[in-house]
Design a protein around this motif. Structure first.
Motif, short mmCIF file in Angstrom:
data_model
loop_
_atom_site.label_atom_id
_atom_site.label_comp_id
_atom_site.label_asym_id
_atom_site.label_seq_id
_atom_site.Cartn_x
_atom_site.Cartn_y
_atom_site.Cartn_z
N GLU A 195 0.83 -1.21 0.00
CA GLU A 195 0.00 0.00 0.00
C GLU A 195 0.87 1.25 0.00
N GLN A 196 1.98 1.23 0.74
CA GLN A 196 2.89 2.37 0.77
C GLN A 196 3.50 2.61 -0.60
N ALA A 197 3.86 1.54 -1.30
CA ALA A 197 4.41 1.67 -2.65
C ALA A 197 3.37 2.26 -3.59
N GLU A 198 2.13 1.85 -3.45
CA GLU A 198 1.06 2.39 -4.29
C GLU A 198 0.84 3.87 -3.99
N LEU A 199 0.88 4.24 -2.73
CA LEU A 199 0.73 5.64 -2.34
C LEU A 199 1.87 6.49 -2.90
N THR A 200 3.08 5.98 -2.83
CA THR A 200 4.24 6.69 -3.37
C THR A 200 4.07 6.92 -4.86
N GLU A 201 3.59 5.90 -5.57
CA GLU A 201 3.36 6.03 -7.01
C GLU A 201 2.28 7.06 -7.30
N LEU A 202 1.24 7.12 -6.49
CA LEU A 202 0.19 8.12 -6.68
C LEU A 202 0.74 9.52 -6.47
N TYR A 203 1.61 9.70 -5.47
CA TYR A 203 2.25 11.00 -5.27
C TYR A 203 3.09 11.39 -6.49
N ARG A 204 3.80 10.41 -7.05
CA ARG A 204 4.62 10.69 -8.25
C ARG A 204 3.74 11.11 -9.42
N GLU A 205 2.63 10.40 -9.59
CA GLU A 205 1.71 10.74 -10.67
C GLU A 205 1.15 12.15 -10.49
N LYS A 206 0.78 12.48 -9.26
CA LYS A 206 0.24 13.81 -8.98
C LYS A 206 1.28 14.88 -9.29
N GLN A 207 2.52 14.65 -8.87
CA GLN A 207 3.58 15.61 -9.13
C GLN A 207 3.82 15.76 -10.63
N ALA A 208 3.80 14.65 -11.36
CA ALA A 208 4.00 14.71 -12.81
C ALA A 208 2.89 15.51 -13.47
N GLU A 209 1.65 15.33 -13.03
CA GLU A 209 0.53 16.09 -13.57
C GLU A 209 0.70 17.58 -13.29
N GLN A 210 1.09 17.90 -12.06
CA GLN A 210 1.27 19.30 -11.70
C GLN A 210 2.40 19.94 -12.51
#
Length: 77
Positions: A30-45
């Motif tokens: 779950e932590q790895a998935e959360l980290t990936e979601l943060y990366r995706e959000k940063q890439a979008e921003q």
């Protein structure tokens, strides 16, 4: 009504250790998935910011200078 044979304390300990281990694996996943979601959000921003800079013909350095000046003015106001 008869229940099955009672578990020994060693069996209970082993069961709890196995449960904890499986939960730790799940938390790691779950932590790895959360980290990936943060990366995706940063890439979008960053993509959105890049689009705005391109639309306005600004470089990242120019935008940074503008933001610094704006922040400085806000702090002194």
């Amino acid at each position: 009504m008869a229940r099955g044979p009672r578990k020994t304390i060693d069996e209970k300990i082993q069961a709890k250790e196995e449960l904890i281990q499986s939960l730790q694996i799940r938390i790691k996943s779950e932590q790895a998935e959360l980290t990936e979601l943060y990366r995706e959000k940063q890439a979008e921003q960053l993509s959105e910011l890049s689009d705005i800079l391109n639309e306005n013909g600004l470089s990242a350095m120019e935008a940074a200078a503008i933001l610094r000046e704006h922040t400085r003015q806000q702090q002194t106001a």
